[in-house]
Design a protein around this motif. Sequence first.
Motif, PDB file in Angstrom:
ATOM      1  N   THR A  91       0.816  -1.221   0.000  1.00 59.11           N
ATOM      2  CA  THR A  91       0.000   0.000   0.000  1.00 59.11           C
ATOM      3  C   THR A  91       0.851   1.274   0.000  1.00 59.11           C
ATOM      4  O   THR A  91       0.304   2.355   0.212  1.00 59.11           O
ATOM      5  CB  THR A  91      -0.914  -0.006   1.234  1.00 59.11           C
ATOM      6  OG1 THR A  91      -0.115  -0.125   2.420  1.00 59.11           O
ATOM      7  CG2 THR A  91      -1.901  -1.157   1.175  1.00 59.11           C
ATOM      8  N   SER A  92       2.165   1.133  -0.201  1.00 56.51           N
ATOM      9  CA  SER A  92       3.015   2.322  -0.176  1.00 56.51           C
ATOM     10  C   SER A  92       2.799   3.171  -1.430  1.00 56.51           C
ATOM     11  O   SER A  92       2.473   2.664  -2.510  1.00 56.51           O
ATOM     12  CB  SER A  92       4.482   1.919  -0.065  1.00 56.51           C
ATOM     13  OG  SER A  92       4.889   1.204  -1.223  1.00 56.51           O
ATOM     14  N   LYS A  97       3.000   4.659  -7.359  1.00 58.78           N
ATOM     15  CA  LYS A  97       3.584   5.482  -8.426  1.00 58.78           C
ATOM     16  C   LYS A  97       4.266   4.622  -9.486  1.00 58.78           C
ATOM     17  O   LYS A  97       4.167   4.919 -10.688  1.00 58.78           O
ATOM     18  CB  LYS A  97       4.584   6.466  -7.815  1.00 58.78           C
ATOM     19  CG  LYS A  97       3.930   7.572  -7.005  1.00 58.78           C
ATOM     20  CD  LYS A  97       4.968   8.424  -6.295  1.00 58.78           C
ATOM     21  CE  LYS A  97       5.857   9.138  -7.307  1.00 58.78           C
ATOM     22  NZ  LYS A  97       6.834  10.030  -6.629  1.00 58.78           N
ATOM     23  N   ARG A  98       4.948   3.561  -9.069  1.00 57.68           N
ATOM     24  CA  ARG A  98       5.559   2.654 -10.051  1.00 57.68           C
ATOM     25  C   ARG A  98       4.490   1.963 -10.885  1.00 57.68           C
ATOM     26  O   ARG A  98       4.692   1.688 -12.074  1.00 57.68           O
ATOM     27  CB  ARG A  98       6.415   1.604  -9.335  1.00 57.68           C
ATOM     28  CG  ARG A  98       7.717   2.137  -8.766  1.00 57.68           C
ATOM     29  CD  ARG A  98       8.413   1.056  -7.949  1.00 57.68           C
ATOM     30  NE  ARG A  98       8.791  -0.097  -8.755  1.00 57.68           N
ATOM     31  CZ  ARG A  98      10.000  -0.269  -9.289  1.00 57.68           C
ATOM     32  NH1 ARG A  98      10.946   0.643  -9.097  1.00 57.68           N
ATOM     33  NH2 ARG A  98      10.266  -1.338 -10.001  1.00 57.68           N
ATOM     34  N   ALA A  99       3.334   1.666 -10.266  1.00 52.36           N
ATOM     35  CA  ALA A  99       2.276   0.972 -10.996  1.00 52.36           C
ATOM     36  C   ALA A  99       1.630   1.866 -12.055  1.00 52.36           C
ATOM     37  O   ALA A  99       1.327   1.417 -13.167  1.00 52.36           O
ATOM     38  CB  ALA A  99       1.233   0.448 -10.015  1.00 52.36           C
ATOM     39  N   ALA A 147      -1.515   9.351  -7.405  1.00 55.53           N
ATOM     40  CA  ALA A 147      -1.080   8.255  -6.548  1.00 55.53           C
ATOM     41  C   ALA A 147      -1.624   8.417  -5.141  1.00 55.53           C
ATOM     42  O   ALA A 147      -2.077   7.440  -4.510  1.00 55.53           O
ATOM     43  CB  ALA A 147       0.445   8.179  -6.530  1.00 55.53           C
ATOM     44  N   LEU A 148      -1.611   9.650  -4.621  1.00 57.43           N
ATOM     45  CA  LEU A 148      -2.174   9.876  -3.287  1.00 57.43           C
ATOM     46  C   LEU A 148      -3.665   9.598  -3.262  1.00 57.43           C
ATOM     47  O   LEU A 148      -4.197   9.043  -2.290  1.00 57.43           O
ATOM     48  CB  LEU A 148      -1.889  11.306  -2.837  1.00 57.43           C
ATOM     49  CG  LEU A 148      -0.417  11.653  -2.559  1.00 57.43           C
ATOM     50  CD1 LEU A 148      -0.288  13.128  -2.222  1.00 57.43           C
ATOM     51  CD2 LEU A 148       0.117  10.786  -1.420  1.00 57.43           C
ATOM     52  N   SER A 186       1.948  -6.309 -10.297  1.00 55.20           N
ATOM     53  CA  SER A 186       3.124  -6.432 -11.162  1.00 55.20           C
ATOM     54  C   SER A 186       4.269  -5.549 -10.673  1.00 55.20           C
ATOM     55  O   SER A 186       5.421  -5.984 -10.600  1.00 55.20           O
ATOM     56  CB  SER A 186       2.743  -6.074 -12.601  1.00 55.20           C
ATOM     57  OG  SER A 186       3.872  -6.161 -13.450  1.00 55.20           O
ATOM     58  N   ALA A 187       3.944  -4.309 -10.307  1.00 55.20           N
ATOM     59  CA  ALA A 187       4.981  -3.418  -9.783  1.00 55.20           C
ATOM     60  C   ALA A 187       5.511  -3.922  -8.450  1.00 55.20           C
ATOM     61  O   ALA A 187       6.719  -3.829  -8.167  1.00 55.20           O
ATOM     62  CB  ALA A 187       4.413  -2.002  -9.621  1.00 55.20           C
TER      63      ALA A 187
END
Length: 505
Positions: A91-92, A97-99, A147-148, A186-187
Amino acid sequence: MNHRDLTYWTEMIFRRRVTVIEVAAVVFGLVVIGTIMWPPVYQGTAKIFVRDNRAELLVSPGMGPNSQQNPAVVSNPVSEEDLNSEMELLTSTYIIKRAIEPLQPPAHEKGIAAPVVNGVNYLLSLPGAGYRAMHAAPNLDSHEAWALDLGQHLSASIIKKSDIIEVNFRSHDPAWSKQFLDLLLSAYLDYHAHISHDPAAEQFFSRQAKLLQGKLDDAENHLRDFQIQSGITSVDDQRSGLVERLDQLQLAYDKNQSDLAFSEQQAASFKDLLDGTPARLSKETRQVQNMALAQLKPQVMQLRAERAELLTRYQPDSERIRQIDAKLAAAQKILDTEDHLEVSEKSTDINPLWVTENTNLNQAKAQVAALKASQDSIGAQVTETRKQLTDMASNVVILDRLQREVQNAKDAYLSYTRKSEEARAAEALNRSRILNVSVAQPATAPLRPVFPNVPINTAAGLILGLALGLVAAYRQEENDPKIYSSATIAELAGLEVVAVLNDEF
């Protein structure tokens, strides 16, 4: 209030039924309209299985099928800290953001209630924007803000009594709920493989294994040289052999000492018997004329005659007479000391008993000499064997130390070899995305929304409408100055109501 019973409330609801119906209808209508107008929220779900060992049958040196360190047999349970760490990582914001990194953030909400939702979101964002502007806080870009926002709709929880983490994401679009969870998983797996991947680990462990192999070779060479030098091949067998040989030599020494004492006593007995036994036995004894005396007597007679003749011509104290007297005195002395002119001749023979005893004595002496030589030899062997045992005790200490050095070097070498193999296998597993976490349940598109729930909202709207209608009716009843019931009369007058007259009377 004490006089208000069910009849009072029934009459009040009947009198104020229009108010109850109107309020209930308005509330119920608002709830139904709000439920219909509110965009549906779909929840996508995926499950992650966390395990301690990602490779159940990892092959490493020293981990054969008969090894006690076989990882296929040993399994460590996953701790609560591990599960919490994975849940926080899932949940970070960084993983989110990478996803969504390859995607473009949506411009605005879609749907019937999109204007209302967008307006509410805009109004809610104004205080935050003003605060950032006041304190010169950095502005978020579109991906960061997105993302937030996605993180607020993302949640994770640990299923009780299991090693499974359930990940939930809510969205108004069921396809996006599934797509986002797929991107997130996946991320997450890519990042997990990245943090588990350490290409320098295999090189480090390989270098250390080579160094330790050199130390192991040196330790084995020292052990082999010491074994060749000391002659120790099997400590237990050789020690047992030396102890057994020492026991046998000690027994032989004691027996030889007993035999030597017996032989010495026997030789002493033979010596005493030999000393008391004559060597020869007399056979015949006879006496003969002493030839020396026979020759000396004529000389004495001649000297006497010569003295007598000289006395006619010389004085008795003359030199010549004294010489003759001296010779006569010497000859007479010899005659006086001999055995009266006779010599005894005896004939003897060797005593056979003396010969036997002498032979036995010589044999006993030879036996004593042999036993003494054997005693010295056995004593020297006992001393040498004890020295060998003492040397072996000292050598065993050195041998044990060298064997410990070899074993320690071997354990260290195998440990680093095993770590090198595990690092190589870990790198291969990382490349294949075989991790200690795996997707137990992939994300699927939700079939129905989790909110709003039309049947529950409808029932709740109906109940809420009736409750508010009753409250409105009660407030209206309280504010009306007319008296409609005997309970009100009793409450105001403080008297008991005797009878109630209806209009038909």
